[in-house]
Design an enzyme around this catalytic site. Structure first.
Site, PDB file in Angstrom:
ATOM      1  N   LYS B  64       1.161  -1.564   0.321  1.00 28.62           N
ATOM      2  CA  LYS B  64      -0.056   0.350  -0.599  1.00 28.62           C
ATOM      3  C   LYS B  64       1.099   1.150  -0.553  1.00 28.62           C
ATOM      4  O   LYS B  64       1.855   1.335   0.816  1.00 28.62           O
ATOM      5  CB  LYS B  64      -0.530  -0.135   1.781  1.00 28.62           C
ATOM      6  CG  LYS B  64      -1.728   0.889   1.149  1.00 28.62           C
ATOM      7  CD  LYS B  64      -2.776   1.244   2.251  1.00 28.62           C
ATOM      8  CE  LYS B  64      -3.896   1.932   2.713  1.00 28.62           C
ATOM      9  NZ  LYS B  64      -4.345   1.718   3.385  1.00 28.62           N
ATOM     10  N   SER B 139      -9.617   2.141   2.464  1.00 28.05           N
ATOM     11  CA  SER B 139      -8.948   3.055   1.547  1.00 28.05           C
ATOM     12  C   SER B 139      -7.729   1.984   1.011  1.00 28.05           C
ATOM     13  O   SER B 139      -6.930   2.759   0.127  1.00 28.05           O
ATOM     14  CB  SER B 139      -8.380   4.032   2.291  1.00 28.05           C
ATOM     15  OG  SER B 139      -6.845   3.168   3.313  1.00 28.05           O
ATOM     16  N   SER B 164     -10.401  -0.526   7.173  1.00 34.28           N
ATOM     17  CA  SER B 164      -8.972  -0.237   5.106  1.00 34.28           C
ATOM     18  C   SER B 164      -9.042  -1.359   5.019  1.00 34.28           C
ATOM     19  O   SER B 164      -8.729  -1.261   4.007  1.00 34.28           O
ATOM     20  CB  SER B 164      -8.651   1.090   5.459  1.00 34.28           C
ATOM     21  OG  SER B 164      -9.069   2.462   5.412  1.00 34.28           O
TER      22      SER B 164
END
Ligand SMILES: [Zn+2]
Lengths: 469, 462
Positions: B64, B139, B164
Site C-alpha cells: 500500500k 482505503s 480499510s
C-alpha cells in the site's frame, strides 16, 4: 517615586546532556558539526518515522524534579503541541501537557521561596539562523536541524519573583543544581535559556523569549521594569505581547502582539504509550541523588568553619570550583586562608581573564604551594597577590615563579642581598653612618631594585640599620 | 500461470520457477491489470531479486502506498508527496524483503487513508475487477484490486485504521486480515491516526494472508506501540476446524439499513459454520452507535497533527518561495492536499481546540475505553463475533459521487468499533450476489489472529 510592584515568572529550558537526542539516536551534542548533518528521518520528521523515548532523558528530568522538591508523577504522557513554525520539523513539538514528569516543588533563595509549578521534558526545535543576524530584521532564515530533538527539561516557576535580581539568583542556583546532578553541560552554547513573563503593578503580562546568560536575564528584565514603568507613568497601558531581548544593545523589542492565549490543540502523542515511573524507580533515583549545592554549602560551613559568604561563593561559582576547594584542603588543611585566597584573589584573576577554573592552568597542587608560602611568611601578602596573577596567567608553580623572580625572600636571602649591597656601596654606608638620611634611602632603593620590589621598604630599612650599626 | 501461493511455493521448491523470467512475466501482467483496473500508483520496474531464500522467496508482494519503501516512490495517495522516495524501508517491508518477498509495486489508496472507496486517491481510483464501474472499497482499494485481478501468485501488504482492509477485501472478494493493534510494527507507515493504524494483509486465500502476516509480525524497537507478544506461524491454523466453537452475531451489525442481499449471503455462510460444528447466537454491542462519531473525532484529531509536517520544506511538493513561511506553507498545502484531507484537517483542528477538546477529543477517548471493555466481555462468552463485512455491495462510482461525507462515514459502521478497540478481524469472501462479492468478518480478542485464521479457513472453498 514609588517602586513599582513587579511580578515575574519564568520558564527555564535546559538542554540535557544525554548521549543521544530525545526521540532518536543522533548525538545530543552536535557541537559545530556541519549544519543538518546530525539528523535522521525521525528528527527531520520524515513520513513514516516514529519517535522513541530516550530513557536517560526521563531519568535526568526526574532527578531535576526531585532536586527541586517536586512530586514525580507515576503515569506520564507525551503530547503534541501543534503550531506551524519552521524550526519544528513536524510542525508540532513533542512535549508534556496534562501530566508532566514532575509537579509542584520549590527553590529556597535565602528568605525567599520560589515555587515550582512543573518540570517536564520535551524536544528542542531546530536552530534558525537569521540572515542578517537579528530576528527582527532578517529577510531570510536558514534552518539547522542538528539541534532538533535535543532533550530539554522545562522548569516552570510560579510568578514569585519580585525583582530581576532574584531571577538571576534563581538561575545561578538552578544552574548549579543541574551541574551537581550531572544532567547538563554549562559550557554548551544555549544550554540554559529563559522565557520570562513580567508585569508591573498588576498590569498586562509581557513575555520575553529566549534569553541566554544570567546577566542578560537580569538586564532584560530590568529594562522591562523601566520600560513598563515609563508607559504607566505616562498614563498608558502596557500591552500584552511577546518581546525579544537584543543582547547587543541590552534592550527588548516587540516580536508580536498577543491578543489571546495561543491555542496549541494538544493531543496525546499516539506514537508514545504511557510511561509508568514506578515507586522503585523513583526510590532508586532518590537513593542515588548526589549531594546538592545547598547541602554542600552547609557542609563546608559546618566542617571547615568558613563563613556562609565564602561557602556560597565557592559553591555557586560552579561545581569545579567547589571541587577545587576541597581538593586543596586534602593537600593542605587550611580551610580559612584557602577560602579567602580563593574567593578574594584567585576568582578575581580568573574572572578578569573570563576563565573557568576547570579550563584554567590553576591546579590544587600548585595553588596550595602559594598558600604554604604565605602561611610560612616566605612571601608578603602584597607580593603574593602579584604572584597570583602570574600564576593564573602561566600555571607555573608559584614556588618556581618565586625562585625565578626572587619573589620569595627568606630572611637569610634578604640578609644576603643587604650585605652584598652594603659591601659594594662603602661610600653610601659611611655617609649613612655620618648621619645622612638620603644615604639610607639610596640603599633601600638599591635593595628594592635588586629584589624587584618584593619586600617592603620598612622591613629593608630595619635590616640595613641593624647590619650597619 | 499458477495463482495459488501454496502451489507456487511448491513449484519453486521443485525448481520449476526461473525467478527472473517469472518476475518479468509478472511485471508484464501488472501493466495489463494496471491499464484495466488501475490498482497501482507505482509499478516497481526493477525489483530486487538478490534475496532468493526465505518464507516469501519468489512471492510477488504489493505494498500500500502509505507504507515507505526504500528507493521506491511513496505518495500516500497524495499530490503533496508526489515524487517522494523514502530513504528507508518500513519495518514490515524490510521483513518481507528479508524473507525473499519481491516488491512489485505500490498500491492505490484514498489520500492518507481518508476514505472508504479509494475515490479520494490523487492518482485515480482503482476499479473493481468484478465490475469496473464499481469501486474496490478503501482505503486499501489498490491492494484489494490487484489481489482480485492478479493472474499470478501475489499477496498485498495493506493497512487499516477504521476498516480499510475489511472494506476492499469484501468488495473485491478477497481475504483481508486486520491484525491486533501493535502486532505489526508501524515504523515506516505514513500515519493517518497512529493510535488505530494497523498494517495487515490482503490475499486470495486465508493461507496467503496468514503467511505474509506471520513474516511481518513481531516486536520492533522502532515502534514503541509494537507488541512484545510472541507470534507463532499463523499458517498452522489454516484448516484446523471449528468444532465446538461459539460465535456471537451482534444484532446492531445486521440491521434494517444492511443490504438484504448482503444479509442473505451472510446468513448462508452462518449455516456453513453451524454445519462445521459451531454454535452461533445473537448478542449485542450497544455502544456501536457511538463508535462512528468517536472514531472520527480521534482519527481526525490525530490526522490533523500528522499532516502538519507536509509543508514543502524538506520533501514532497514545493512551490516558489514568496512571502513569509506562513504564506509559503499555505500555498503548498492548498495545492497539495485534496478536498477530504482539507476537511479532516479543519475538523481535526477544531476538535482539538481549547474549549472543544474536553467535549470532543477527550470524550471520544473515554468512549473508546468503554468500547474495548464491551468487546472484552463478549470474548468471555464467544470465541469470535461474526458479521457482514460491509453493509452494502460494492457501489458504483456514480453512486459514491452522490454520498454526503456523513453517509460515507456511516459506511464504516461495521468495521469501526473493532478497529477502534484494536482487536483483530478477518474478512473472508462468502459467495456473491448479482455477480458481486459478499464478505463475512470475524472479530476476535486481542492477539487471537490464529483463531480467526482457523475460522476463516473453514469458510473457504466449500
Ligand atoms: Zn535524529
Amino acid at each position: 517615586m514609588m517602586e513599582p510592584e513587579v511580578m515575574i515568572g519564568i520558564e527555564a529550558h535546559v538542554q540535557l546532556n544525554t548521549k543521544s537526542k530525545m526521540f532518536c539516536s543522533d548525538m545530543s551534542e552536535p557541537g559545530d558539526a556541519e549544519p543538518n548533518s546530525n539528523t535522521c528521518p525521525i528528527c527531520l520528521g520524515f513520513p513514516g518515522s516514529k519517535p522513541k523515548v530516550n530513557a536517560k532523558a526521563v531519568e535526568h528530568g526526574a532527578m531535576i524534579g526531585l532536586a527541586l522538591n517536586s512530586r514525580i508523577n507515576e503515569k506520564m504522557f507525551f503530547s503534541r503541541k501543534a503550531y506551524f513554525y519552521p524550526d519544528l520539523s513536524k510542525n508540532y513539538q513533542i512535549t508534556q501537557y496534562e501530566i508532566p514528569l514532575a509537579s509542584g516543588g520549590f527553590m529556597q533563595l535565602g528568605e525567599t521561596k520560589i515555587r515550582i509549578r512543573r518540570v517536564h521534558i520535551e524536544e528542542d526545535p531546530a536552530k534558525l539562523v537569521h540572515d542578517s543576524g537579528e530576528i527582527t530584521s532578517a529577510n531570510k532564515v536558514l534552518i539547522d536541524y542538528n539541534r532538533a530533538g535535543v532533550p530539554l527539561a522545562e522548569i516552570v516557576t510560579e510568578p514569585d519573583f519580585k525583582n530581576p535580581r532574584q531571577v538571576r539568583q534563581f538561575m545561578e542556583h538552578l544552574s548549579s543544581v543541574l551541574e551537581y546532578l550531572g544532567v547538563y553541560d554549562p559550557k554548551r552554547e544555549m544550554s540554559l535559556r529563559v522565557d520570562a513573563n513580567i508585569s508591573i503593578n498588576g498590569g498586562e503580562r509581557v513575555e520575553i523569549k529566549n534569553i541566554t546568560g544570567f546577566e542578560n536575564v537580569e538586564k532584560a528584565l530590568s529594562y522591562e521594569v523601566v520600560r513598563q514603568s515609563g508607559i504607566t507613568r505616562m498614563g498608558a497601558k502596557v500591552e500584552r505581547e511577546t518581546r525579544h531581548f537584543n543582547a547587543e544593545v541590552k534592550t527588548t523589542s516587540a516580536l508580536r502582539k498577543k491578543e489571546y492565549e495561543e491555542d496549541y490543540g494538544y493531543i496525546f502523542d499516539p506514537d508514545l504509550p504511557m510511561i509508568t515511573l514506578t515507586r522503585k524507580f523513583v526510590d532508586s533515583l532518590k537513593a542515588n541523588m548526589p549531594e546538592l549545592p545547598e547541602q554542600r554549602a552547609a557542609r563546608l560551613v559546618k566542617d571547615y568553619k568558613i563563613s556562609d559568604y565564602y561557602a556560597n561563593v565557592i559553591i555557586y561559582t560552579g561545581k569545579p570550583m567547589a571541587d577545587f576547594y576541597e581538593a586543596c584542603l586534602k593537600l593542605e588543611n587550611k580551610p580559612e586562608p584557602i577560602a579567602s585566597w580563593l574567593v578574594n584573589y584567585l576568582l578575581k584573576s580568573l574572572n578578569w581573564r573570563s576563565e573557568r577554573i576547570e579550563d584554567s592552568k590553576v591546579k590544587p597542587e600548585t595553588f596550595v604551594e602559594l598558600i604554604r608560602m604565605i602561611e610560612k611568611g616566605e612571601v608578603t601578602e602584597r607580593y603574593a597577590k602579584e604572584l597570583m596573577k602570574q600564576y593564573v596567567d602561566t600555571g607555573t608553580s608559584p614556588k618556581k615563579l618565586a625562585a625565578k623572580e626572587k619573589f620569595a625572600l627568606s630572611e637569610s636571602d634578604m640578609l644576603k642581598i643587604v650585605r652584598e649591597i652594603i659591601s659594594k656601596n662603602g661610600k653610601a654606608v659611611s655617609e649613612f653612618k655620618s648621619g645622612k638620611g638620603e644615604a639610607l634611602q639610596f640603599l633601600i632603593g638599591l635593595v628594592l631594585k635588586e629584589t624587584k620590589k618584593q619586600a617592603d621598604p620598612k622591613t629593608i630599612k630595619g635590616i640595613i640599620e641593624k647590619e650597619i650599626r | 500461470m499458477e495463482t495459488s501461493i501454496r502451489k507456487h511455493i511448491e513449484a519453486i521448491k521443485n525448481g520449476d520457477v526461473k525467478l527472473e523470467e517469472f518476475v518479468s512475466e509478472v511485471l508484464e501482467r501488472c501493466e495489463k491489470v494496471q491499464s484495466k483496473y488501475r490498482p497501482f500508483i507505482t509499478i516497481n520496474k526493477k525489483p530486487d531479486l538478490k534475496k532468493s531464500k526465505g518464507k516469501l522467496a519468489g512471492i510477488p508482494i504489493s505494498v500500500k502506498d502509505s507504507i515507505c519503501t526504500d528507493g521506491i516512490q511513496t505518495t500516500a495517495g497524495s499530490k503533496i508527496l508526489e515524487g517522494y522516495v523514502p530513504p528507508f524501508d518500513a519495518t514490515c517491508v524490510a521483513n518481507a524483503r528479508k524473507e525473499g518477498g519481491i516488491i512489485i509495486g505500490k498500491t492505490a489508496l484514498d489520500e492518507f487513508g481518508f476514505g472508504t472507496f479509494s475515490t479520494n486517491c490523487a492518482y485515480g481510483a482503482p476499479k473493481n475487477p468484478h465490475d469496473p464501474e464499481r469501486a474496490c472499497g478503501g482505503s486499501s482499494g489498490g491492494a484489494g484490486c490487484i489481489t482480485a485481478a492478479a493472474d499470478f501468485p501475489h499477496i498485498a501488504i495493506a493497512q487499516s485504521t477504521g476498516g480499510s482492509i475489511t472494506a476492499p477485501a469484501a468488495f473485491t472478494g478477497t481475504v483481508g486480515i486486520t491484525p491486533t493493534y501493535g502486532r505489526v510494527s508501524r515504523y515506516g507507515l505514513i500515519d493517518y491516526a497512529n493510535s488505530m493504524d494497523k498494517i495487515g494483509v490482503i490475499g486470495k486465500e486465508v493461507y496467503d494472508a496468514a503467511l505474509l502476516l506471520s513474516v511481518m509480525s513481531g516486536y520492533d524497537p522502532l515502534d514503541s506501540t509494537s507488541s512484545e507478544e510472541k507470534t507463532d506461524d499463523l499458517t498452522s491454523y489454516v484448516g484446523k476446524g471449528i468444532e465446538g466453537m461459539r460465535f456471537g452475531i451482534p444484532k446492531e451489525y445486521v440491521s434494517d439499513t444492511t443490504d438484504k442481499k448482503v444479509v442473505s449471503g451472510f446468513m448462508k455462510a452462518v449455516q456453513k459454520l453451524e454445519v462445521a460444528g459451531a454454535k452461533v447466537e445473537e448478542t449485542s454491542l450497544p455502544l456501536t452507535k457511538y463508535a462512528v462519531s468517536s472514531y472520527y473525532l480521534i482519527a481526525i484529531s490525530e490526522a490533523s497533527t500528522n499532516l502538519a509536517k507536509y509543508c514543502g520544506l524538506r520533501y514532497g511538493m514545493q512551490q516558489e518561495i514568496v512571502g513569509d513561511f506562513e504564506t509559503y506553507f499555505s500555498k503548498v498545502r492548498t495545492a497539495g492536499f485534496g478536498k477530504e484531507a482539507k476537511r479532516r484537517i479543519l475538523l481535526g483542528t477544531y476538535a482539538r481546540m481549547a474549549g472543544y477538546r474536553d467535549a470532543y477529543y477527550l470524550k471520544a477517548l473515554r468512549v473508546r475505553a468503554k468500547i474495548i471493555k464491551e468487546f472484552k466481555s463478549e470474548f468471555k462468552k464467544f470465541d469470535a463475533l461474526i458479521a457482514p463485512s460491509m453493509p452494502i455491495l460494492p457501489p458504483k462510482f456514480s453512486e459514491i459521487d452522490k454520498l454526503t461525507p456523513i453517509q460515507t462515514y456511516n459506511m464504516d459502521i461495521l468495521t469501526i468499533a473493532s478497529n477502534m478497540a484494536g482487536i483483530p478481524s478477518l474478512s473472508v469472501p462468502v459467495g456473491k450476489a448479482d455477480g458481486l462479492p459478499i464478505g463475512l468478518q470475524i472479530m476476535g480478542d486481542h492477539f487471537a489472529e490464529g483463531k480467526l485464521i482457523q475460522i476463516g479457513s473453514s469458510l473457504e472453498g466449500r
